[in-house]
Design an enzyme around this catalytic site. Structure first.
Site, PDB file in Angstrom:
ATOM      1  N   ASP A  30       0.849  -1.186   0.000  1.00  0.00           N
ATOM      2  CA  ASP A  30       0.000   0.000   0.000  1.00  0.00           C
ATOM      3  C   ASP A  30       0.890   1.243   0.000  1.00  0.00           C
ATOM      4  OD1 ASP A  30      -1.727   2.219   1.195  1.00  0.00           O
ATOM      5  OD2 ASP A  30      -3.185   0.601   1.115  1.00  0.00           O
ATOM      6  N   HIS A  46     -11.601  -7.877 -12.770  1.00  0.00           N
ATOM      7  CA  HIS A  46     -12.271  -6.754 -12.128  1.00  0.00           C
ATOM      8  C   HIS A  46     -13.601  -7.215 -11.538  1.00  0.00           C
ATOM      9  CE1 HIS A  46     -13.223  -2.585 -11.244  1.00  0.00           C
ATOM     10  NE2 HIS A  46     -14.469  -2.944 -11.506  1.00  0.00           N
ATOM     11  N   HIS A 100     -10.774  -5.825  -3.059  1.00  0.00           N
ATOM     12  CA  HIS A 100      -9.408  -5.949  -2.552  1.00  0.00           C
ATOM     13  C   HIS A 100      -9.426  -6.161  -1.054  1.00  0.00           C
ATOM     14  CE1 HIS A 100     -10.336  -1.644  -2.149  1.00  0.00           C
ATOM     15  NE2 HIS A 100      -9.433  -1.594  -1.184  1.00  0.00           N
TER      16      HIS A 100
END
Length: 114
Positions: A30, A46, A100
């Site tokens: 991140d 996706h 995610h």
């Protein structure tokens, strides 16, 4: 999706610091970590959010969770503990609408939920 930042990261169009990759998931550090270890795990396909899981794509959850195990081992936090977090929807804090998980650890965390 052409405008999804995580899709662009998966495709290599936006640089990232890769941690782990399989044919179905991609993991990277991140850019604004909230713990000493803060990694994002995303499916390469996706899927907008947890709410978009269906019989056709739910198998990716197995891949995400197995990736989390491998990443925790690789980064040395599997024995000390970590959190695997999914924010689903804007009110829950989801800011990128591509499914995610945040794998966070590397320090003792309190019991506070938020």
């Amino acid at each position: 999706m052409s405008d999804c930042i995580f899709c662009k990261i998966v495709k290599g169009e936006i640089p990232s610091k890769k941690v782990y990759e399989t044919d179905k998931v991609y993991s990277f550090h991140d850019i604004n970590p909230e713990a000493p270890v803060h990694v994002l795990i995303v499916p390469k396909q996706h899927i907008s959010s947890h709410n978009e899981l269906s019989e056709d794509n739910v198998d990716v959850m197995k891949d995400i969770h197995l990736a989390a195990n491998e990443i925790a081992k690789k980064l040395g936090i599997s024995d000390s503990g970590y959190r695997l977090i999914n924010n689903c929807g804007a009110d829950a804090g989801q800011t990128v609408f591509h499914l995610h998980y945040h794998l966070v650890g590397g320090a003792a965390m309190g019991s506070k939920i938020l």
